[in-house]
Design a protein around this motif. Structure first.
Motif, PDB file in Angstrom:
ATOM      1  N   THR A 133      21.904 -29.873 -14.109  1.00  0.00           N
ATOM      2  CA  THR A 133      20.893 -28.813 -14.206  1.00  0.00           C
ATOM      3  C   THR A 133      19.556 -29.300 -13.645  1.00  0.00           C
ATOM      4  O   THR A 133      18.904 -28.600 -12.866  1.00  0.00           O
ATOM      5  CB  THR A 133      20.737 -28.343 -15.667  1.00  0.00           C
ATOM      6  N   ARG A 134      19.166 -30.513 -14.032  1.00  0.00           N
ATOM      7  CA  ARG A 134      17.910 -31.098 -13.508  1.00  0.00           C
ATOM      8  C   ARG A 134      17.932 -31.201 -11.985  1.00  0.00           C
ATOM      9  O   ARG A 134      16.960 -30.880 -11.312  1.00  0.00           O
ATOM     10  CB  ARG A 134      17.718 -32.523 -14.067  1.00  0.00           C
ATOM     11  N   ALA A 135      19.060 -31.672 -11.451  1.00  0.00           N
ATOM     12  CA  ALA A 135      19.180 -31.858 -10.000  1.00  0.00           C
ATOM     13  C   ALA A 135      19.102 -30.527  -9.256  1.00  0.00           C
ATOM     14  O   ALA A 135      18.473 -30.428  -8.197  1.00  0.00           O
ATOM     15  CB  ALA A 135      20.491 -32.573  -9.674  1.00  0.00           C
ATOM     16  N   LEU A 136      19.723 -29.490  -9.807  1.00  0.00           N
ATOM     17  CA  LEU A 136      19.687 -28.164  -9.177  1.00  0.00           C
ATOM     18  C   LEU A 136      18.277 -27.580  -9.201  1.00  0.00           C
ATOM     19  O   LEU A 136      17.824 -26.983  -8.218  1.00  0.00           O
ATOM     20  CB  LEU A 136      20.669 -27.217  -9.887  1.00  0.00           C
ATOM     21  N   VAL A 137      17.585 -27.774 -10.326  1.00  0.00           N
ATOM     22  CA  VAL A 137      16.186 -27.310 -10.431  1.00  0.00           C
ATOM     23  C   VAL A 137      15.332 -28.068  -9.414  1.00  0.00           C
ATOM     24  O   VAL A 137      14.492 -27.473  -8.721  1.00  0.00           O
ATOM     25  CB  VAL A 137      15.648 -27.505 -11.872  1.00  0.00           C
ATOM     26  N   ALA A 138      15.549 -29.373  -9.303  1.00  0.00           N
ATOM     27  CA  ALA A 138      14.775 -30.203  -8.360  1.00  0.00           C
ATOM     28  C   ALA A 138      14.983 -29.762  -6.911  1.00  0.00           C
ATOM     29  O   ALA A 138      14.080 -29.891  -6.080  1.00  0.00           O
ATOM     30  CB  ALA A 138      15.162 -31.676  -8.519  1.00  0.00           C
ATOM     31  N   GLU A 139      16.166 -29.211  -6.612  1.00  0.00           N
ATOM     32  CA  GLU A 139      16.445 -28.709  -5.254  1.00  0.00           C
ATOM     33  C   GLU A 139      15.837 -27.326  -5.028  1.00  0.00           C
ATOM     34  O   GLU A 139      15.921 -26.785  -3.936  1.00  0.00           O
ATOM     35  CB  GLU A 139      17.961 -28.650  -5.003  1.00  0.00           C
ATOM     36  N   GLY A 140      15.273 -26.738  -6.087  1.00  0.00           N
ATOM     37  CA  GLY A 140      14.588 -25.455  -5.932  1.00  0.00           C
ATOM     38  C   GLY A 140      15.435 -24.232  -6.188  1.00  0.00           C
ATOM     39  O   GLY A 140      15.035 -23.114  -5.844  1.00  0.00           O
ATOM     40  N   HIS A 141      16.608 -24.402  -6.798  1.00  0.00           N
ATOM     41  CA  HIS A 141      17.480 -23.252  -7.062  1.00  0.00           C
ATOM     42  C   HIS A 141      17.049 -22.504  -8.327  1.00  0.00           C
ATOM     43  O   HIS A 141      16.330 -23.038  -9.170  1.00  0.00           O
ATOM     44  CB  HIS A 141      18.935 -23.713  -7.172  1.00  0.00           C
ATOM     45  N   ASP A 142      17.502 -21.272  -8.431  1.00  0.00           N
ATOM     46  CA  ASP A 142      17.244 -20.430  -9.598  1.00  0.00           C
ATOM     47  C   ASP A 142      18.369 -20.711 -10.594  1.00  0.00           C
ATOM     48  O   ASP A 142      19.477 -20.188 -10.462  1.00  0.00           O
ATOM     49  CB  ASP A 142      17.251 -18.958  -9.136  1.00  0.00           C
ATOM     50  N   VAL A 143      18.086 -21.572 -11.567  1.00  0.00           N
ATOM     51  CA  VAL A 143      19.150 -22.137 -12.403  1.00  0.00           C
ATOM     52  C   VAL A 143      19.188 -21.493 -13.797  1.00  0.00           C
ATOM     53  O   VAL A 143      18.167 -21.445 -14.490  1.00  0.00           O
ATOM     54  CB  VAL A 143      18.985 -23.666 -12.545  1.00  0.00           C
ATOM     55  N   TYR A 144      20.378 -21.055 -14.171  1.00  0.00           N
ATOM     56  CA  TYR A 144      20.611 -20.464 -15.495  1.00  0.00           C
ATOM     57  C   TYR A 144      21.568 -21.365 -16.272  1.00  0.00           C
ATOM     58  O   TYR A 144      22.621 -21.762 -15.749  1.00  0.00           O
ATOM     59  CB  TYR A 144      21.212 -19.055 -15.369  1.00  0.00           C
ATOM     60  N   ALA A 145      21.208 -21.690 -17.500  1.00  0.00           N
ATOM     61  CA  ALA A 145      22.048 -22.526 -18.358  1.00  0.00           C
ATOM     62  C   ALA A 145      22.756 -21.633 -19.375  1.00  0.00           C
ATOM     63  O   ALA A 145      22.099 -20.911 -20.125  1.00  0.00           O
ATOM     64  CB  ALA A 145      21.191 -23.563 -19.073  1.00  0.00           C
ATOM     65  N   LEU A 146      24.089 -21.680 -19.374  1.00  0.00           N
ATOM     66  CA  LEU A 146      24.851 -20.935 -20.374  1.00  0.00           C
ATOM     67  C   LEU A 146      24.949 -21.797 -21.632  1.00  0.00           C
ATOM     68  O   LEU A 146      25.530 -22.882 -21.600  1.00  0.00           O
ATOM     69  CB  LEU A 146      26.259 -20.614 -19.860  1.00  0.00           C
ATOM     70  N   VAL A 147      24.346 -21.333 -22.710  1.00  0.00           N
ATOM     71  CA  VAL A 147      24.343 -22.097 -23.968  1.00  0.00           C
ATOM     72  C   VAL A 147      24.701 -21.180 -25.128  1.00  0.00           C
ATOM     73  O   VAL A 147      24.456 -19.976 -25.086  1.00  0.00           O
ATOM     74  CB  VAL A 147      22.967 -22.759 -24.238  1.00  0.00           C
ATOM     75  N   ARG A 148      25.273 -21.760 -26.166  1.00  0.00           N
ATOM     76  CA  ARG A 148      25.560 -20.981 -27.362  1.00  0.00           C
ATOM     77  C   ARG A 148      24.279 -20.805 -28.178  1.00  0.00           C
ATOM     78  O   ARG A 148      23.345 -21.604 -28.054  1.00  0.00           O
ATOM     79  CB  ARG A 148      26.650 -21.666 -28.186  1.00  0.00           C
ATOM     80  N   ALA A 149      24.249 -19.782 -29.004  1.00  0.00           N
ATOM     81  CA  ALA A 149      23.024 -19.415 -29.735  1.00  0.00           C
ATOM     82  C   ALA A 149      22.433 -20.562 -30.543  1.00  0.00           C
ATOM     83  O   ALA A 149      21.215 -20.705 -30.624  1.00  0.00           O
ATOM     84  CB  ALA A 149      23.316 -18.221 -30.641  1.00  0.00           C
ATOM     85  N   LYS A 150      23.273 -21.415 -31.128  1.00  0.00           N
ATOM     86  CA  LYS A 150      22.758 -22.495 -31.971  1.00  0.00           C
ATOM     87  C   LYS A 150      22.909 -23.870 -31.318  1.00  0.00           C
ATOM     88  O   LYS A 150      22.933 -24.891 -31.987  1.00  0.00           O
ATOM     89  CB  LYS A 150      23.454 -22.473 -33.326  1.00  0.00           C
ATOM     90  N   SER A 151      22.982 -23.902 -29.991  1.00  0.00           N
ATOM     91  CA  SER A 151      23.154 -25.173 -29.280  1.00  0.00           C
ATOM     92  C   SER A 151      21.930 -26.075 -29.407  1.00  0.00           C
ATOM     93  O   SER A 151      20.803 -25.602 -29.474  1.00  0.00           O
ATOM     94  CB  SER A 151      23.406 -24.919 -27.791  1.00  0.00           C
ATOM     95  N   ASP A 152      22.188 -27.380 -29.396  1.00  0.00           N
ATOM     96  CA  ASP A 152      21.119 -28.377 -29.334  1.00  0.00           C
ATOM     97  C   ASP A 152      20.667 -28.452 -27.866  1.00  0.00           C
ATOM     98  O   ASP A 152      21.446 -28.819 -26.985  1.00  0.00           O
ATOM     99  CB  ASP A 152      21.670 -29.735 -29.796  1.00  0.00           C
TER     100      ASP A 152
END
Length: 330
Positions: free
Chosen positions: A18-37
Motif C-alpha cells: 500500500t505504501r509503495a503504491l501511494v508513493a508511486e502516486g496511485h489512487d489507493v483504496y485499502a479494503l479493511v474490516r470494520a474493527k481491523s487494527d
C-alpha cells in the motif's frame, strides 16, 4: 495514475505494498474490516473501504471502478482447528475476488499466493521452481493446501479468459516490522537469546523491499496466468537462527531437535487440541520445521528484473527494528 484496491492492506506485506503504491502516486483504496487494527497503515495516504473478502456483497461495492485489485488478504495458520477459517478466507475469499473482478471487468488482478502453494522439499537437493509439481498433497497441510487450491482457481479463471491475473509466490519475508507477525515468535526468542534448539529444515529468506518491487513489476509486465517465485537465499534453519543471533549480539541455539521427536510432539499437540487443551506444537508445525522450503527465483529475475539481496541484509533490517522497538537489547 491508477485507481487500485488492496485486500489485506493492514497486514505486514499489505502495508508495504500500500505504501509503495501511494508513493508511486496511485489512487489507493485499502479494503479493511470494520474493527481491523490499522496501525500498520499509520501515516499512509490511502482511503479505506469497509468490507471482507468472505462477503461478496461488500466486495462488489468495493471493486466497482477499480483498475487493479491487489489480493493479499489471507490466513496463515498451522492448526487443524483453524482449517475451516483458512478454507473460508484463502479459498472462498479468493473465489469471491475472482468473481467480482470478472463482474466489474477489472483490468488486472495481482494475486499474492505463497511458495507453500508450490510445495516443499524433503531433502536439501530439492530446489523447487514454478514448474515443480505439488508434491505434498498427501500430508494435507491446511495452509499449504488452501493456498494451492486458491492459486488453481486464479489460473483456471485466466485460462478461461475470465480475468487477467498474475500470481506471485513470495518465500519467507524478512524486514522492518516483521516481528509483529504471529508466526515470528520463534525468531524473536532467538534474537533475545532465549531459544536453545533449532530444527533440521531449510528456509528461503527474501527481503520485504524486494518482494514489493517484484509485485509492482509483475503488475506492470508479468504475463497473464503466470506464477513468479519471489525468493532470495536458501539457507538452513540452523544458519538462519545463527544470523539472527549474530545480528542481535546473543548466543545462537546450540542443539538440533531430532525430527522424529518433533513429529511425536506434534502428534501429541494435535491430540491435546482435540481434547480442548493447548498443545506445544502441531503436526503441521513439525512438518513445516523439518522440510526444505528452498526455491529458485530465476524466472522472476529474467522476466521481472527481480534482484533479491542477501539474506543477511533482510535479517539485519528485521533485527534492527526489534532493537528500535525494545523487543531486543541494543
Amino acid at each position: 495514475m491508477k485507481k487500485v484496491l488492496v485486500t489485506g492492506a493492514n497486514g505486514f506485506l499489505g502495508s508495504w505494498v500500500t505504501r509503495a503504491l501511494v508513493a508511486e502516486g496511485h489512487d489507493v483504496y485499502a479494503l479493511v474490516r470494520a474493527k481491523s487494527d490499522l496501525s500498520e497503515l499509520e501515516g499512509v495516504n490511502c482511503k479505506y473501504i469497509h468490507g471482507d473478502v468472505t462477503d461478496i456483497h461488500s466486495l462488489l461495492e468495493a471493486v466497482k471502478g477499480m483498475d487493479t485489485v491487489f489480493h493479499l488478504a489471507g490466513v496463515i495458520a498451522y492448526k487443524k482447528s483453524q482449517r475451516a477459517q483458512m478454507e473460508k478466507v484463502n479459498v472462498e475469499g479468493t473465489a469471491n475476488v475472482i468473481a467480482v473482478c470478472r463482474e466489474h471487468h477489472v483490468r488486472r488482478l495481482v494475486y499474492l499466493s505463497s511458495v507453500v502453494a508450490i510445495g516443499a522439499g524433503y531433502t536439501q537437493d530439492q530446489i523447487l521452481n514454478e514448474e515443480s509439481s505439488y508434491n505434498i498433497a498427501d500430508l494435507d497441510l491446511g495452509y499449504f493446501q488452501t493456498k494451492h487450491q486458491a492459486e488453481i482457481l486464479v489460473r483456471e479463471a485466466c485460462k478461461k479468459n475470465e480475468i487477467d491475473a498474475v500470481i506471485l509466490n513470495p518465500s519467507t519475508i524478512y524486514g522492518r516490522g516483521d516481528a509483529k507477525k504471529g508466526s515470528r515468535k520463534m525468531q524473536i526468542k532467538v534474537a533475545q537469546g532465549r531459544l536453545k534448539f533449532y530444527t533440521s529444515g531449510g528456509v528461503n529468506v527474501v527481503a520485504a523491499e524486494d518482494v514489493v518491487a517484484g509485485i509492482l513489476s509483475a503488475w506492470k509486465k508479468g504475463r497473464t496466468g503466470e506464477r513468479y517465485i519471489l525468493a532470495g537465499e536458501n539457507i538452513l534453519i540452523k544458519d538462519l537462527f545463527a544470523m539472527i543471533a549474530q545480528e542481535a549480539g546473543v548466543k545462537p541455539p546450540q542443539h538440533q531437535l531430532p525430527g522424529q521427536l518433533l513429529h511425536t510432539v506434534g502428534a501429541i499437540g494435535d491430540l491435546m487440541e482435540k481434547m480442548g487443551f493447548k498443545g506445544p506444537l502441531s503436526r503441521e508445525n513439525a512438518y513445516t520445521a523439518t522440510m526444505y522450503h528452498w526455491f529458485d527465483s530465476g524466472k522472476a529475475q529474467r522476466e521481472l528484473d527481480f534482484k533479491p539481496r542477501p539474506a543477511r541484509e533482510a535479517i539485519h533490517n528485521s533485527v534492527q527494528w526489534m532493537k528500535d522497538h525494545g523487543l531486543v537489547r541494543k
